[in-house]
Design a protein around this motif. Structure first.
Motif, mmCIF file in Angstrom:
data_model
loop_
_atom_site.group_PDB
_atom_site.id
_atom_site.type_symbol
_atom_site.label_atom_id
_atom_site.label_comp_id
_atom_site.label_asym_id
_atom_site.label_seq_id
_atom_site.Cartn_x
_atom_site.Cartn_y
_atom_site.Cartn_z
ATOM 1 N N THR A 179 1.509 -8.905 -3.704
ATOM 2 C CA THR A 179 0.211 -8.525 -3.141
ATOM 3 C C THR A 179 0.048 -9.171 -1.770
ATOM 4 O OG1 THR A 179 -0.815 -10.407 -4.303
ATOM 5 C CG2 THR A 179 -0.916 -8.245 -5.385
ATOM 6 N N PRO A 180 -0.717 -8.532 -0.866
ATOM 7 C CA PRO A 180 -1.277 -7.194 -1.060
ATOM 8 C C PRO A 180 -0.214 -6.122 -0.886
ATOM 9 C CG PRO A 180 -1.734 -7.940 1.164
ATOM 10 C CD PRO A 180 -1.045 -9.089 0.463
ATOM 11 N N SER A 181 -0.393 -5.033 -1.596
ATOM 12 C CA SER A 181 0.412 -3.830 -1.380
ATOM 13 C C SER A 181 -0.555 -2.675 -1.218
ATOM 14 C CB SER A 181 1.355 -3.579 -2.558
ATOM 15 O OG SER A 181 2.382 -4.538 -2.605
ATOM 16 N N PHE A 182 -0.213 -1.757 -0.312
ATOM 17 C CA PHE A 182 -1.117 -0.664 0.011
ATOM 18 C C PHE A 182 -0.403 0.674 -0.118
ATOM 19 C CE2 PHE A 182 -2.452 -4.330 2.525
ATOM 20 C CZ PHE A 182 -3.829 -4.366 2.317
ATOM 21 N N VAL A 183 -1.201 1.683 -0.426
ATOM 22 C CA VAL A 183 -0.784 3.075 -0.255
ATOM 23 C C VAL A 183 -1.775 3.678 0.719
ATOM 24 C CG1 VAL A 183 -0.478 5.321 -1.342
ATOM 25 C CG2 VAL A 183 0.196 3.244 -2.566
ATOM 26 N N LEU A 184 -1.277 4.200 1.826
ATOM 27 C CA LEU A 184 -2.128 4.806 2.846
ATOM 28 C C LEU A 184 -1.711 6.255 3.008
ATOM 29 C CD1 LEU A 184 -4.328 4.676 4.939
ATOM 30 C CD2 LEU A 184 -2.726 3.585 6.524
ATOM 31 N N GLY A 185 -2.493 7.143 2.410
ATOM 32 C CA GLY A 185 -2.098 8.543 2.407
ATOM 33 C C GLY A 185 -0.828 8.735 1.607
ATOM 34 N N THR A 186 0.230 9.140 2.290
ATOM 35 C CA THR A 186 1.526 9.361 1.630
ATOM 36 C C THR A 186 2.458 8.160 1.760
ATOM 37 O OG1 THR A 186 2.378 10.364 3.673
ATOM 38 C CG2 THR A 186 1.422 11.847 2.029
ATOM 39 N N GLU A 187 2.011 7.108 2.452
ATOM 40 C CA GLU A 187 2.902 6.005 2.803
ATOM 41 C C GLU A 187 2.639 4.759 1.962
ATOM 42 O OE1 GLU A 187 5.308 6.341 5.049
ATOM 43 O OE2 GLU A 187 4.699 8.378 5.530
ATOM 44 N N MET A 188 3.721 4.076 1.573
ATOM 45 C CA MET A 188 3.641 2.766 0.928
ATOM 46 C C MET A 188 3.730 1.694 1.999
ATOM 47 S SD MET A 188 3.424 2.333 -2.431
ATOM 48 C CE MET A 188 4.215 0.734 -2.532
ATOM 49 N N LEU A 189 2.819 0.718 1.943
ATOM 50 C CA LEU A 189 2.851 -0.424 2.856
ATOM 51 C C LEU A 189 3.010 -1.663 2.001
ATOM 52 C CD1 LEU A 189 -0.246 0.590 5.054
ATOM 53 C CD2 LEU A 189 2.105 1.423 5.203
ATOM 54 N N ARG A 190 4.204 -2.205 1.981
ATOM 55 C CA ARG A 190 4.513 -3.314 1.079
ATOM 56 C C ARG A 190 4.303 -4.638 1.802
ATOM 57 N NH1 ARG A 190 7.001 -1.479 -3.552
ATOM 58 N NH2 ARG A 190 7.761 0.671 -3.485
ATOM 59 N N GLY A 191 3.062 -5.147 1.739
ATOM 60 C CA GLY A 191 2.752 -6.425 2.367
ATOM 61 C C GLY A 191 1.610 -6.312 3.358
ATOM 62 N N PHE A 192 1.258 -7.460 3.927
ATOM 63 C CA PHE A 192 0.143 -7.558 4.861
ATOM 64 C C PHE A 192 0.464 -6.849 6.173
ATOM 65 C CE2 PHE A 192 -1.555 -9.731 8.589
ATOM 66 C CZ PHE A 192 -2.922 -9.660 8.347
ATOM 67 N N LEU A 193 -0.512 -6.092 6.684
ATOM 68 C CA LEU A 193 -0.407 -5.482 8.000
ATOM 69 C C LEU A 193 -1.754 -5.619 8.707
ATOM 70 C CD1 LEU A 193 1.513 -2.090 7.535
ATOM 71 C CD2 LEU A 193 2.342 -4.149 8.674
ATOM 72 N N PRO A 194 -1.758 -5.882 10.007
ATOM 73 C CA PRO A 194 -3.020 -5.921 10.753
ATOM 74 C C PRO A 194 -3.607 -4.523 10.884
ATOM 75 C CG PRO A 194 -1.165 -6.212 12.233
ATOM 76 C CD PRO A 194 -0.602 -6.242 10.850
ATOM 77 N N ALA A 195 -4.897 -4.479 11.230
ATOM 78 C CA ALA A 195 -5.629 -3.216 11.271
ATOM 79 C C ALA A 195 -5.008 -2.218 12.239
ATOM 80 C CB ALA A 195 -7.083 -3.479 11.634
ATOM 81 N N ASP A 196 -4.552 -2.679 13.401
ATOM 82 C CA ASP A 196 -4.030 -1.728 14.387
ATOM 83 C C ASP A 196 -2.777 -1.025 13.901
ATOM 84 O OD1 ASP A 196 -2.541 -4.062 14.519
ATOM 85 O OD2 ASP A 196 -2.281 -3.997 16.692
#
Length: 252
Positions: free
Chosen positions: A221-238
């Protein structure tokens, strides 16, 4: 000898294009194999950038393969990810793209992600947020998630969000005493929430999310799904905004 001229070309083909037909090594004698090996070594020492180029291409191919595999996981688990019927929904509920966050209240990077996610939602204005309770950092994490989920069941979505935010800022050790203090401070029914924490409904919700995370191959964690994409880990807003823009562009 032809090997002397073939070695550099063969090396480039084998490392970069992985051509299996460049040369049949099994057809070479032991002496020819030894000579070829020496020529390959000499070529690599004189041209080490070839190794870097080959590694770069391999990494790009692996990344593309992983990206497609992640997209397949999102597609095959879309209903449970985006519309499970129990996870808290915020941001713009009618947004054209959904951000799903798997989080743990004891996770430092999840806490770092809070202002980044808030900034993304505020700046974009068209993103739907789904929060998945995924306690993986021990009993304290499970206790906190049970408290948050129980609050949602007892007092509703607005109370859940208040408790969620409070737990993200809470730096102490969660216990019945400290959790009661949080709910009392928010004017909630502490007795009812504490009583609901061990209910089958709360257990089922956390279990379903854990099973979903396993299917999604999410281990941190954190892990994200944004639309069709997996984001494995922390990412800044931009960076998340750039990904959201890319997903929208693909969707037309």
């Amino acid at each position: 000898m032809i090997l002397k001229h073939a070695a550099p070309a063969l090396l480039g083909l084998s490392l970069i294009s992985t051509s299996a037909q460049a040369l049949d090594l099994n057809a070479l004698s032991d002496a020819e194999k030894a000579e070829f090996g020496a020529q390959v070594r000499e070529y690599l020492l004189e041209n080490p950038e070839v190794i870097i180029e080959a590694i770069t291409i391999l990494e790009e191919r692996n990344a593309a393969t992983q990206e497609q595999a992640d997209r397949d996981l999102v597609a095959s688990n879309a209903d449970e990810l985006f519309n499970d019927g129990y996870s808290w929904v915020g941001g713009n509920p009618d947004g054209d793209i959904t951000l799903v966050e798997f989080m743990d209240y004891r996770c430092g990077y999840c806490r770092r992600a809070v202002p980044e996610v808030a900034s993304l939602l505020a700046e974009d204005g068209n993103i739907r947020l789904v929060i998945k309770e995924f306690p993986i950092l021990g009993d304290a994490s499970v206790l906190s998630s049970r408290f948050a989920v129980a609050t949602k069941h007892v007092a509703g979505d607005d109370a859940y969000k208040q408790v969620h935010d409070a737990l993200m800022e809470f730096s102490g050790e969660p216990s019945e005493v400290t959790l009661r203090r949080i709910s009392d401070g928010l004017g909630l029914d502490s007795d009812a929430i504490i009583a609901a924490m061990d209910s089958n409904q709360v257990t089922e919700e956390i279990t379903r999310t854990r099973e979903l995370a396993q299917r999604m191959q999410i281990t941190g964690t954190p892990s994200f799904v944004l639309g069709t994409e997996m984001l494995r880990g922390f990412l800044p807003a931009d960076q998340m905004q750039q990904i959201a823009d890319g997903v929208r562009a693909e969707q037309g």
